[in-house]
Design an enzyme around this catalytic site. Sequence first.
Site, PDB file in Angstrom:
ATOM      1  N   ARG A 101      38.067  -9.444  70.864  1.00  0.00           N
ATOM      2  CA  ARG A 101      37.493  -8.813  69.664  1.00  0.00           C
ATOM      3  C   ARG A 101      37.756  -7.308  69.650  1.00  0.00           C
ATOM      4  O   ARG A 101      37.740  -6.684  68.609  1.00  0.00           O
ATOM      5  CB  ARG A 101      35.969  -9.009  69.649  1.00  0.00           C
ATOM      6  CG  ARG A 101      35.502 -10.394  69.303  1.00  0.00           C
ATOM      7  CD  ARG A 101      34.021 -10.567  69.634  1.00  0.00           C
ATOM      8  NE  ARG A 101      33.131  -9.649  68.937  1.00  0.00           N
ATOM      9  CZ  ARG A 101      32.585  -9.874  67.749  1.00  0.00           C
ATOM     10  NH1 ARG A 101      32.833 -11.004  67.141  1.00  0.00           N
ATOM     11  NH2 ARG A 101      31.773  -9.010  67.206  1.00  0.00           N
TER      12      ARG A 101
ATOM     13  N   ARG B  91      44.443   0.521  71.325  1.00  0.00           N
ATOM     14  CA  ARG B  91      45.457   1.206  70.515  1.00  0.00           C
ATOM     15  C   ARG B  91      45.903   2.523  71.136  1.00  0.00           C
ATOM     16  O   ARG B  91      45.135   3.177  71.845  1.00  0.00           O
ATOM     17  CB  ARG B  91      44.962   1.402  69.076  1.00  0.00           C
ATOM     18  CG  ARG B  91      43.591   1.986  68.888  1.00  0.00           C
ATOM     19  CD  ARG B  91      43.350   2.280  67.414  1.00  0.00           C
ATOM     20  NE  ARG B  91      42.576   1.257  66.729  1.00  0.00           N
ATOM     21  CZ  ARG B  91      41.276   1.321  66.483  1.00  0.00           C
ATOM     22  NH1 ARG B  91      40.579   2.366  66.877  1.00  0.00           N
ATOM     23  NH2 ARG B  91      40.664   0.356  65.843  1.00  0.00           N
TER      24      ARG B  91
ATOM     25  N   ARG C 116      22.204 -16.648  73.651  1.00  0.00           N
ATOM     26  CA  ARG C 116      21.725 -15.387  74.196  1.00  0.00           C
ATOM     27  C   ARG C 116      20.810 -14.782  73.150  1.00  0.00           C
ATOM     28  O   ARG C 116      21.023 -14.929  71.943  1.00  0.00           O
ATOM     29  CB  ARG C 116      22.886 -14.410  74.461  1.00  0.00           C
ATOM     30  CG  ARG C 116      23.767 -14.819  75.597  1.00  0.00           C
ATOM     31  CD  ARG C 116      23.050 -14.870  76.921  1.00  0.00           C
ATOM     32  NE  ARG C 116      22.797 -13.544  77.486  1.00  0.00           N
ATOM     33  CZ  ARG C 116      22.062 -13.334  78.565  1.00  0.00           C
ATOM     34  NH1 ARG C 116      21.470 -14.355  79.183  1.00  0.00           N
ATOM     35  NH2 ARG C 116      21.891 -12.117  79.044  1.00  0.00           N
TER      36      ARG C 116
ATOM     37  N   ARG D 280      22.632  -1.275  75.434  1.00  0.00           N
ATOM     38  CA  ARG D 280      22.964  -0.107  74.615  1.00  0.00           C
ATOM     39  C   ARG D 280      21.725   0.502  73.973  1.00  0.00           C
ATOM     40  O   ARG D 280      20.669  -0.129  73.927  1.00  0.00           O
ATOM     41  CB  ARG D 280      24.001  -0.463  73.550  1.00  0.00           C
ATOM     42  CG  ARG D 280      23.612  -1.605  72.646  1.00  0.00           C
ATOM     43  CD  ARG D 280      24.794  -2.022  71.752  1.00  0.00           C
ATOM     44  NE  ARG D 280      24.473  -3.217  71.006  1.00  0.00           N
ATOM     45  CZ  ARG D 280      25.350  -3.971  70.351  1.00  0.00           C
ATOM     46  NH1 ARG D 280      26.620  -3.652  70.332  1.00  0.00           N
ATOM     47  NH2 ARG D 280      24.968  -5.037  69.711  1.00  0.00           N
TER      48      ARG D 280
ATOM     49  N   GLU E  83      18.473  -2.099  73.785  1.00  0.00           N
ATOM     50  CA  GLU E  83      18.714  -3.547  73.655  1.00  0.00           C
ATOM     51  C   GLU E  83      18.827  -4.194  75.027  1.00  0.00           C
ATOM     52  O   GLU E  83      19.673  -3.806  75.832  1.00  0.00           O
ATOM     53  CB  GLU E  83      20.019  -3.805  72.894  1.00  0.00           C
ATOM     54  CG  GLU E  83      19.958  -3.394  71.450  1.00  0.00           C
ATOM     55  CD  GLU E  83      21.165  -3.874  70.641  1.00  0.00           C
ATOM     56  OE1 GLU E  83      21.981  -4.658  71.160  1.00  0.00           O
ATOM     57  OE2 GLU E  83      21.274  -3.435  69.486  1.00  0.00           O
TER      58      GLU E  83
ATOM     59  N   TYR F 114      30.083 -17.614  66.724  1.00  0.00           N
ATOM     60  CA  TYR F 114      29.885 -16.171  66.794  1.00  0.00           C
ATOM     61  C   TYR F 114      30.517 -15.528  65.550  1.00  0.00           C
ATOM     62  O   TYR F 114      31.685 -15.159  65.559  1.00  0.00           O
ATOM     63  CB  TYR F 114      30.573 -15.692  68.071  1.00  0.00           C
ATOM     64  CG  TYR F 114      30.378 -14.258  68.528  1.00  0.00           C
ATOM     65  CD1 TYR F 114      29.567 -13.367  67.868  1.00  0.00           C
ATOM     66  CD2 TYR F 114      31.024 -13.808  69.678  1.00  0.00           C
ATOM     67  CE1 TYR F 114      29.411 -12.075  68.326  1.00  0.00           C
ATOM     68  CE2 TYR F 114      30.882 -12.515  70.143  1.00  0.00           C
ATOM     69  CZ  TYR F 114      30.074 -11.656  69.471  1.00  0.00           C
ATOM     70  OH  TYR F 114      29.936 -10.370  69.930  1.00  0.00           O
TER      71      TYR F 114
ATOM     72  N   ASP G  90      30.755 -12.614  62.469  1.00  0.00           N
ATOM     73  CA  ASP G  90      30.344 -11.324  61.940  1.00  0.00           C
ATOM     74  C   ASP G  90      29.816 -11.547  60.516  1.00  0.00           C
ATOM     75  O   ASP G  90      29.919 -12.653  59.983  1.00  0.00           O
ATOM     76  CB  ASP G  90      31.540 -10.371  61.895  1.00  0.00           C
ATOM     77  CG  ASP G  90      31.930  -9.906  63.296  1.00  0.00           C
ATOM     78  OD1 ASP G  90      31.034  -9.794  64.155  1.00  0.00           O
ATOM     79  OD2 ASP G  90      33.124  -9.650  63.533  1.00  0.00           O
TER      80      ASP G  90
END
Length: 391
Positions: free
Chosen positions: A193, A197, A270, A301, A326, A374, A376
Amino acid sequence: MVAETLINDYRIAMKQYDYLIVGAGLFGATFAHLATKAGKRCLVIDRRPHIGGNVYCENIEGINVHKYGAHIFHTSDREVWEFVNSIVPFNRYTNSPVAAAPDGRLYNLPFNMNTFYQMWGVRTPQQAQEKLDEQRREAVRRMHAEGVTEPRNLEEQALCLIGRDIYEKLIKHYTEKQWGRPCTELPAFIIRRLPVRLTFDNNYFNDLYQGIPESGYNRLVEGLLEGVDVQTRMDFNDIKQTWRNIADKLVYSGAIDEYFDFSLGRLDWRTVRFETETKDCPNFQGNAVVNYTDHITPFTRIIEHKHFEQFGDKVYENPRTVISREYSTEFKPGMEPYYPVNDERNNRLAESYRELAKAEEDVIFGGRLAEYKYYDMAPIIARAFKIWKNR
Ligand code: UDP
């Protein structure tokens, strides 16, 4: 106006609806929107006290707090982008998380020239490429020594993609905290994911479009549900046997194992626990997202919510800020399921449930929980478009 209408027993008893939609998250709300626009009568129910599912925000200190974790809308699908913007305009937020690494330093994400400069001091794409090639060669050599050609798990995938230095400082511990399993037991696709670059570009996503609804996600979901009957605090389990008295068809976006009363066993998920705190300063960490990629910090995070909507000097207009730590944990009954655990056992079990689902008459299963996938946000909207079209 909040798109919430109290439904009286009379309407329910009179089989008033074409669709009973279980779940007021993005999937259910989008489906309801499309169906309502086409003249269908929909009732959306949700057992939580609010609409929006996990994109729901709570206003604290004038800040939209992403109560169920950070949601950043990103897509290259123009149809989806224009659709959501027709409901509520989106701002120009661009996600650029920072990682606090075990060596005590901060690194830019996703893996880009800034990260490589911070990690190795390399200044040009060519130097970075050489460094990456050197690290990747080592990973491939080890795999070949074991007679393996394709990465079998997340660790092997990460080592082939980005090498050991970055794997150990920025991936391994974060991933193991998030998923509660060793990287060698996790599927490779999770790490694919993340972009890699050779440009100085800290944009976490490669997508064409990105942003946060200008007046918050609640406005988006309220807009989707405008003109739709909605009943919150209503658990589908309480009407499971009698839903056909209410509507002709059922659109179910809850957990698929729960729909079948866990008859084949429970799926693993999870879940995330949030520790939300108001800080008496205008700017706590200078960024919306800071990942803690070490194994000592117990949380994954910290989200500082105001940065999703306040940029530049606007950050200082509110003297306070709200942060959420989190903590990723294993799901237990009674908790909110977040991420499907796509390991072999769970994938097989989900497939068996999907087989059962095929035999259900007049029931459409869709969304992250019903599909055990999963997703988005934008793909889930595209999925609702598709399911509505092919219904
Ligand atoms: N990841 C990582 N280090 C980071 C951020 C992400 O190793 O600092 C890995 C981790 O395995 C995670 C995956 O990349 O599960 C996908 O991250 P993403 O931020 O897309 O996850 P989400 O926002 O959906 O939780």
